[in-house]
Motif scaffolding. Sequence first.
Motif, PDB file in Angstrom:
ATOM      1  N   ILE A 186       0.860  -1.187   0.000  1.00  0.00           N
ATOM      2  CA  ILE A 186       0.000   0.000   0.000  1.00  0.00           C
ATOM      3  C   ILE A 186       0.895   1.235   0.000  1.00  0.00           C
ATOM      4  O   ILE A 186       1.765   1.375   0.865  1.00  0.00           O
ATOM      5  CB  ILE A 186      -0.908   0.049   1.256  1.00  0.00           C
ATOM      6  N   LEU A 187       0.685   2.110  -0.953  1.00  0.00           N
ATOM      7  CA  LEU A 187       1.451   3.358  -1.005  1.00  0.00           C
ATOM      8  C   LEU A 187       0.550   4.508  -0.583  1.00  0.00           C
ATOM      9  O   LEU A 187      -0.528   4.693  -1.142  1.00  0.00           O
ATOM     10  CB  LEU A 187       1.979   3.607  -2.424  1.00  0.00           C
ATOM     11  N   VAL A 188       1.005   5.261   0.423  1.00  0.00           N
ATOM     12  CA  VAL A 188       0.286   6.450   0.872  1.00  0.00           C
ATOM     13  C   VAL A 188       0.899   7.650   0.161  1.00  0.00           C
ATOM     14  O   VAL A 188       2.094   7.914   0.307  1.00  0.00           O
ATOM     15  CB  VAL A 188       0.411   6.637   2.398  1.00  0.00           C
ATOM     16  N   ALA A 189       0.098   8.345  -0.608  1.00  0.00           N
ATOM     17  CA  ALA A 189       0.615   9.519  -1.325  1.00  0.00           C
ATOM     18  C   ALA A 189      -0.273  10.713  -1.033  1.00  0.00           C
ATOM     19  O   ALA A 189      -1.496  10.622  -1.132  1.00  0.00           O
ATOM     20  CB  ALA A 189       0.669   9.236  -2.823  1.00  0.00           C
ATOM     21  N   GLY A 190       0.314  11.807  -0.616  1.00  0.00           N
ATOM     22  CA  GLY A 190      -0.443  13.019  -0.316  1.00  0.00           C
ATOM     23  C   GLY A 190      -0.092  14.115  -1.299  1.00  0.00           C
ATOM     24  O   GLY A 190      -0.747  14.287  -2.332  1.00  0.00           O
ATOM     25  N   SER A 191       0.984  14.825  -1.004  1.00  0.00           N
ATOM     26  CA  SER A 191       1.331  15.982  -1.832  1.00  0.00           C
ATOM     27  C   SER A 191       1.687  15.600  -3.266  1.00  0.00           C
ATOM     28  O   SER A 191       1.428  16.370  -4.189  1.00  0.00           O
ATOM     29  CB  SER A 191       2.468  16.778  -1.185  1.00  0.00           C
ATOM     30  N   SER A 192       2.242  14.388  -3.460  1.00  0.00           N
ATOM     31  CA  SER A 192       2.608  14.014  -4.839  1.00  0.00           C
ATOM     32  C   SER A 192       1.366  13.807  -5.709  1.00  0.00           C
ATOM     33  O   SER A 192       1.468  13.813  -6.935  1.00  0.00           O
ATOM     34  CB  SER A 192       3.498  12.767  -4.856  1.00  0.00           C
ATOM     35  N   VAL A 193       0.218  13.641  -5.076  1.00  0.00           N
ATOM     36  CA  VAL A 193      -1.030  13.541  -5.840  1.00  0.00           C
ATOM     37  C   VAL A 193      -1.741  14.902  -5.863  1.00  0.00           C
ATOM     38  O   VAL A 193      -2.014  15.464  -6.918  1.00  0.00           O
ATOM     39  CB  VAL A 193      -1.968  12.470  -5.240  1.00  0.00           C
ATOM     40  N   PHE A 194      -1.990  15.450  -4.660  1.00  0.00           N
ATOM     41  CA  PHE A 194      -2.810  16.659  -4.601  1.00  0.00           C
ATOM     42  C   PHE A 194      -2.117  17.890  -5.176  1.00  0.00           C
ATOM     43  O   PHE A 194      -2.778  18.833  -5.599  1.00  0.00           O
ATOM     44  CB  PHE A 194      -3.285  16.911  -3.162  1.00  0.00           C
ATOM     45  N   ASN A 195      -0.793  17.882  -5.202  1.00  0.00           N
ATOM     46  CA  ASN A 195      -0.082  19.017  -5.798  1.00  0.00           C
ATOM     47  C   ASN A 195       0.297  18.782  -7.256  1.00  0.00           C
ATOM     48  O   ASN A 195       0.928  19.628  -7.870  1.00  0.00           O
ATOM     49  CB  ASN A 195       1.197  19.341  -4.994  1.00  0.00           C
ATOM     50  N   ALA A 196      -0.052  17.609  -7.774  1.00  0.00           N
ATOM     51  CA  ALA A 196       0.322  17.312  -9.163  1.00  0.00           C
ATOM     52  C   ALA A 196      -0.567  18.092 -10.131  1.00  0.00           C
ATOM     53  O   ALA A 196      -1.716  18.400  -9.821  1.00  0.00           O
ATOM     54  CB  ALA A 196       0.175  15.813  -9.427  1.00  0.00           C
ATOM     55  N   GLN A 197      -0.019  18.402 -11.301  1.00  0.00           N
ATOM     56  CA  GLN A 197      -0.823  19.085 -12.325  1.00  0.00           C
ATOM     57  C   GLN A 197      -1.930  18.159 -12.796  1.00  0.00           C
ATOM     58  O   GLN A 197      -3.062  18.592 -12.997  1.00  0.00           O
ATOM     59  CB  GLN A 197       0.070  19.487 -13.490  1.00  0.00           C
ATOM     60  N   ASP A 198      -1.585  16.874 -12.961  1.00  0.00           N
ATOM     61  CA  ASP A 198      -2.591  15.879 -13.351  1.00  0.00           C
ATOM     62  C   ASP A 198      -2.653  14.830 -12.241  1.00  0.00           C
ATOM     63  O   ASP A 198      -1.866  13.894 -12.194  1.00  0.00           O
ATOM     64  CB  ASP A 198      -2.199  15.248 -14.695  1.00  0.00           C
ATOM     65  N   ARG A 199      -3.608  14.992 -11.334  1.00  0.00           N
ATOM     66  CA  ARG A 199      -3.673  14.137 -10.147  1.00  0.00           C
ATOM     67  C   ARG A 199      -4.038  12.702 -10.506  1.00  0.00           C
ATOM     68  O   ARG A 199      -3.555  11.760  -9.895  1.00  0.00           O
ATOM     69  CB  ARG A 199      -4.681  14.722  -9.149  1.00  0.00           C
ATOM     70  N   THR A 200      -4.901  12.553 -11.492  1.00  0.00           N
ATOM     71  CA  THR A 200      -5.292  11.205 -11.920  1.00  0.00           C
ATOM     72  C   THR A 200      -4.085  10.457 -12.483  1.00  0.00           C
ATOM     73  O   THR A 200      -3.864   9.281 -12.163  1.00  0.00           O
ATOM     74  CB  THR A 200      -6.420  11.287 -12.969  1.00  0.00           C
ATOM     75  N   ALA A 201      -3.290  11.151 -13.282  1.00  0.00           N
ATOM     76  CA  ALA A 201      -2.095  10.529 -13.860  1.00  0.00           C
ATOM     77  C   ALA A 201      -1.096  10.171 -12.763  1.00  0.00           C
ATOM     78  O   ALA A 201      -0.435   9.128 -12.829  1.00  0.00           O
ATOM     79  CB  ALA A 201      -1.451  11.469 -14.876  1.00  0.00           C
ATOM     80  N   ALA A 202      -0.987  11.007 -11.741  1.00  0.00           N
ATOM     81  CA  ALA A 202      -0.055  10.730 -10.630  1.00  0.00           C
ATOM     82  C   ALA A 202      -0.445   9.435  -9.924  1.00  0.00           C
ATOM     83  O   ALA A 202       0.409   8.613  -9.591  1.00  0.00           O
ATOM     84  CB  ALA A 202      -0.037  11.904  -9.648  1.00  0.00           C
ATOM     85  N   ILE A 203      -1.730   9.237  -9.714  1.00  0.00           N
ATOM     86  CA  ILE A 203      -2.183   7.991  -9.074  1.00  0.00           C
ATOM     87  C   ILE A 203      -1.934   6.800  -9.992  1.00  0.00           C
ATOM     88  O   ILE A 203      -1.406   5.773  -9.560  1.00  0.00           O
ATOM     89  CB  ILE A 203      -3.677   8.083  -8.684  1.00  0.00           C
ATOM     90  N   LYS A 204      -2.276   6.960 -11.256  1.00  0.00           N
ATOM     91  CA  LYS A 204      -2.082   5.851 -12.207  1.00  0.00           C
ATOM     92  C   LYS A 204      -0.626   5.421 -12.254  1.00  0.00           C
ATOM     93  O   LYS A 204      -0.302   4.230 -12.367  1.00  0.00           O
ATOM     94  CB  LYS A 204      -2.544   6.258 -13.611  1.00  0.00           C
ATOM     95  N   ALA A 205       0.283   6.399 -12.142  1.00  0.00           N
ATOM     96  CA  ALA A 205       1.718   6.109 -12.230  1.00  0.00           C
ATOM     97  C   ALA A 205       2.227   5.336 -11.011  1.00  0.00           C
ATOM     98  O   ALA A 205       3.350   4.840 -11.003  1.00  0.00           O
ATOM     99  CB  ALA A 205       2.509   7.410 -12.377  1.00  0.00           C
TER     100      ALA A 205
END
Length: 209
Positions: A186-205
């Motif tokens: 399980i990966l917990v990601a906060g700022s790398s998702v919510f601060n990303a320009q494309d949040r959906t792409a950040a999660i997919k990656a």
Amino acid sequence: MLSADFLRLGADVDFVNREADIFHLDVMDGTFVPNISFGFPVVEAIAAKAEKPLDAHLMIVNPGKYVERFAKVGVDMLSFHYEAALDESLNLIGRIHSYDIKAGIAINPDVPVEKIFPLLSEVDFVLIMSVFAGFGGQKFIPESLERIAAVKAELIRRGESHVMIEVDGGVSPSNASALKAAGADILVAGSSVFNAQDRTAAIKAMKFF
Ligand code: ZN
């Protein structure tokens, strides 16, 4: 959710419902860690709208005091810090299980992972902090990879490989595959998702499983 926009929390909860797998709630008390995050009003607001499992990560002293309250909110996973419970850890895991909630043990980067080995047959997941608990947006500590691998090896040795390893702190698309290779589930990601320009792409990656 620590990195969500609290002025538009409903929209960010909808986003997680749509794109992610779990709501990770970082609860800080200003004593166990120097920071204060959010408390029950926010946790309950998220719970009311959440369609994915709720995972509360207690960075608080005396975590046992709040197990029942988090059970009432309806969390699915509840972790507390080994450093905050020490000899009480086993007891606390039992109490969490008595509410039919998955129990997790969390450890900060400066605590030897061997300290929690005796608890590995009791928990449902281990939360390995890859930054020091207390603030969002910190830089990933590279030695965390060895700590994940050490816990994974011990889980396999004990025949407990169903116990999941959750990693929290500085997780991003740039280290996700290394974390997975080391044994993270399980990966917990906060700022790398919510601060990303494309949040959906950040999660997919960061999704492999
Ligand atoms: Zn956390």
